[in-house]
Design a protein around this motif. Sequence first.
Motif, PDB file in Angstrom:
ATOM      1  N   GLY A  33     -35.580   6.336  45.673  1.00  0.00           N
ATOM      2  CA  GLY A  33     -36.570   7.919  45.837  1.00  0.00           C
ATOM      3  C   GLY A  33     -36.058   8.716  45.807  1.00  0.00           C
ATOM      4  N   ARG A  34     -34.955   9.196  44.368  1.00  0.00           N
ATOM      5  CA  ARG A  34     -33.562  10.063  44.536  1.00  0.00           C
ATOM      6  C   ARG A  34     -34.116  10.426  42.943  1.00  0.00           C
ATOM      7  N   THR A  35     -33.993  11.800  42.100  1.00  0.00           N
ATOM      8  CA  THR A  35     -33.908  12.010  40.910  1.00  0.00           C
ATOM      9  C   THR A  35     -32.784  12.985  41.017  1.00  0.00           C
ATOM     10  N   ASP A  36     -31.765  12.583  41.825  1.00  0.00           N
ATOM     11  CA  ASP A  36     -29.895  13.115  41.500  1.00  0.00           C
ATOM     12  C   ASP A  36     -29.027  12.238  41.198  1.00  0.00           C
ATOM     13  N   ILE A  37     -28.865  11.121  41.569  1.00  0.00           N
ATOM     14  CA  ILE A  37     -27.843  10.229  41.470  1.00  0.00           C
ATOM     15  C   ILE A  37     -27.089  10.083  40.385  1.00  0.00           C
ATOM     16  N   SER A  38     -27.128  11.013  39.127  1.00  0.00           N
ATOM     17  CA  SER A  38     -26.303  11.596  38.394  1.00  0.00           C
ATOM     18  C   SER A  38     -25.433  12.613  38.751  1.00  0.00           C
ATOM     19  N   ASP A  39     -25.840  13.587  39.746  1.00  0.00           N
ATOM     20  CA  ASP A  39     -25.023  14.572  39.918  1.00  0.00           C
ATOM     21  C   ASP A  39     -24.623  14.473  41.615  1.00  0.00           C
ATOM     22  N   HIS A  40     -26.036  13.240  42.676  1.00  0.00           N
ATOM     23  CA  HIS A  40     -24.854  13.671  43.429  1.00  0.00           C
ATOM     24  C   HIS A  40     -25.191  12.480  44.422  1.00  0.00           C
ATOM     25  N   ILE A  41     -25.028  10.897  43.606  1.00  0.00           N
ATOM     26  CA  ILE A  41     -24.663  10.138  44.440  1.00  0.00           C
ATOM     27  C   ILE A  41     -23.863   9.613  43.131  1.00  0.00           C
ATOM     28  N   LEU A  42     -23.875   9.205  41.913  1.00  0.00           N
ATOM     29  CA  LEU A  42     -23.551   8.058  41.518  1.00  0.00           C
ATOM     30  C   LEU A  42     -22.751   9.345  40.173  1.00  0.00           C
ATOM     31  N   VAL A  43     -21.264   9.857  40.564  1.00  0.00           N
ATOM     32  CA  VAL A  43     -20.930  11.457  39.544  1.00  0.00           C
ATOM     33  C   VAL A  43     -19.942  10.668  38.601  1.00  0.00           C
ATOM     34  N   THR A  44     -20.611  11.396  36.858  1.00  0.00           N
ATOM     35  CA  THR A  44     -19.280  11.518  36.312  1.00  0.00           C
ATOM     36  C   THR A  44     -17.990  12.720  37.002  1.00  0.00           C
ATOM     37  N   THR A  45     -16.833  11.818  36.391  1.00  0.00           N
ATOM     38  CA  THR A  45     -15.958  12.733  36.715  1.00  0.00           C
ATOM     39  C   THR A  45     -14.690  12.578  35.155  1.00  0.00           C
ATOM     40  N   GLU A  46     -14.042  13.577  35.206  1.00  0.00           N
ATOM     41  CA  GLU A  46     -12.884  13.724  34.224  1.00  0.00           C
ATOM     42  C   GLU A  46     -12.714  12.204  33.772  1.00  0.00           C
ATOM     43  N   ASP A  47     -12.413  11.219  34.090  1.00  0.00           N
ATOM     44  CA  ASP A  47     -11.536  10.247  33.437  1.00  0.00           C
ATOM     45  C   ASP A  47     -13.241   8.721  33.805  1.00  0.00           C
ATOM     46  N   GLY A  48     -13.370   9.200  34.650  1.00  0.00           N
ATOM     47  CA  GLY A  48     -14.461   7.957  35.036  1.00  0.00           C
ATOM     48  C   GLY A  48     -15.744   8.136  35.445  1.00  0.00           C
ATOM     49  N   TYR A  49     -15.749   7.402  37.296  1.00  0.00           N
ATOM     50  CA  TYR A  49     -16.957   7.932  38.260  1.00  0.00           C
ATOM     51  C   TYR A  49     -16.476   7.316  38.820  1.00  0.00           C
ATOM     52  N   VAL A  50     -17.698   8.618  39.768  1.00  0.00           N
ATOM     53  CA  VAL A  50     -17.289   8.416  41.896  1.00  0.00           C
ATOM     54  C   VAL A  50     -18.725   8.232  42.248  1.00  0.00           C
ATOM     55  N   TRP A  51     -18.370   7.471  43.521  1.00  0.00           N
ATOM     56  CA  TRP A  51     -19.007   7.309  44.600  1.00  0.00           C
ATOM     57  C   TRP A  51     -19.296   8.190  45.366  1.00  0.00           C
ATOM     58  N   LYS A  52     -20.253   9.047  45.292  1.00  0.00           N
ATOM     59  CA  LYS A  52     -20.738   9.566  46.656  1.00  0.00           C
ATOM     60  C   LYS A  52     -22.119  10.404  46.917  1.00  0.00           C
ATOM     61  N   VAL A  53     -22.015   9.557  48.609  1.00  0.00           N
ATOM     62  CA  VAL A  53     -23.292   9.072  49.062  1.00  0.00           C
ATOM     63  C   VAL A  53     -23.192   9.488  50.503  1.00  0.00           C
ATOM     64  N   ASP A  54     -24.871  10.180  50.712  1.00  0.00           N
ATOM     65  CA  ASP A  54     -24.508  11.294  52.151  1.00  0.00           C
ATOM     66  C   ASP A  54     -24.676  10.353  53.483  1.00  0.00           C
ATOM     67  N   ILE A  55     -24.935   9.257  53.129  1.00  0.00           N
ATOM     68  CA  ILE A  55     -25.435   8.053  54.587  1.00  0.00           C
ATOM     69  C   ILE A  55     -24.370   7.035  53.685  1.00  0.00           C
ATOM     70  N   PRO A  56     -24.761   6.035  54.981  1.00  0.00           N
ATOM     71  CA  PRO A  56     -23.408   5.433  55.107  1.00  0.00           C
ATOM     72  C   PRO A  56     -23.574   3.856  53.771  1.00  0.00           C
ATOM     73  N   SER A  57     -22.228   3.687  53.830  1.00  0.00           N
ATOM     74  CA  SER A  57     -22.370   2.639  52.221  1.00  0.00           C
ATOM     75  C   SER A  57     -21.805   1.341  53.032  1.00  0.00           C
ATOM     76  N   VAL A  58     -22.395  -0.127  52.941  1.00  0.00           N
ATOM     77  CA  VAL A  58     -22.055  -1.250  53.100  1.00  0.00           C
ATOM     78  C   VAL A  58     -22.165  -2.087  51.958  1.00  0.00           C
ATOM     79  N   VAL A  59     -20.898  -2.692  51.793  1.00  0.00           N
ATOM     80  CA  VAL A  59     -21.088  -3.780  50.830  1.00  0.00           C
ATOM     81  C   VAL A  59     -20.824  -5.335  51.270  1.00  0.00           C
ATOM     82  N   LEU A  60     -21.506  -6.432  51.151  1.00  0.00           N
ATOM     83  CA  LEU A  60     -21.679  -7.662  51.730  1.00  0.00           C
ATOM     84  C   LEU A  60     -20.635  -8.408  50.981  1.00  0.00           C
ATOM     85  N   ARG A  61     -20.255  -9.358  50.760  1.00  0.00           N
ATOM     86  CA  ARG A  61     -19.612  -9.951  50.214  1.00  0.00           C
ATOM     87  C   ARG A  61     -18.815 -11.611  50.915  1.00  0.00           C
TER      88      ARG A  61
END
Length: 327
Positions: free
Chosen positions: A298-326
């Motif tokens: 429910g956010r409109t700032d994903i490309s600015d603050h969550i899934l951000v473009t960097t000089e050579d690729g991308y970075v995941w930057k989020v202000d709450i815990p992230s969990v991956v289940l595999r």
Amino acid sequence: MKHSMEGRGKSQMTKEELLNWEDDWLERECVDEGDELYAWLEEGIELYKKLIQVDPKESRYFVTLAELYLQWGRDEKIRKGNYHSASRLLKQASIYAPTKPDAFYHLSFILADEDQRWEAVLFYAKEALEKGIDGSKRIKLLCNIALAYARLGYTQQAMRYIKEASETDQIGEHRWFMELYMDRIKKGMTKPILLKEQENERKIVSKREADKLKDEAIDGKCIVLDLSADEKYIHASKDVVRLERKEAEILGYLMEHQMKSCSKRSIEQAVWHDRPVSSSAVKRYIASLRRKLAQAMGRTDISDHILVTTEDGYVWKVDIPSVVLRK
């Protein structure tokens, strides 16, 4: 069919024409769900069947066709049949191109993921090693061999191959992959649910605990990417959104490297395993992921603050815990 040569009967196409079709098809790699995705997959299946007919000794055509079969299929019965088709194709490739390692490499992973036929996993993996598999594939294959030995009860052998993988990965680019396999080996279970949080070691959780985490995601306490089942979902405060397989693999890779820039090349290696990929594929998947993350969070700032473009690729930057289940 959208191919520019559709006016000519496809049965008469030369290898050069088919390779041009392949370039066009790769550039149109579909990230949308539903009929458009399946039409793209079906076109690829037709294309690679024809490439195999004109050049049956090129193993990469078999490998790509096998992967397309694994992606294609709307229900469990079809997917199971496609798994057998993929295995058959890779076995054909190992016969037509016995000196090339790729088919043996992919068979090792398919047999591990689908059948847990560990002796067969070791056979095909060692064949791939003997035939000179190298680069990132070699590191991943060593981990798969380690898992097979662990499942067969040979722990010392398993750790020897993990050590070899670590020594081969001199710059630590595949540390995340080795950690995943190490944790699978440590847990000693066939298909545990493994939870990974930022900066924490991976741990095993029960299905009940995983479901509780998903509830916490709906409450806005965390974000959960669930890769533990056939269908992949992102759970967040506003919605639960289904991801296509490659979307999920890209996001899982980025989340497990949280706050670290991941180059486009490293993403391609992690997700496509050195198979041909269009120059714009990662960019298109990132754009699709951003749309789905906006829906889930429910956010409109994903490309600015969550899934951000960097000089050579991308970075995941989020202000709450992230969990991956595999698995």
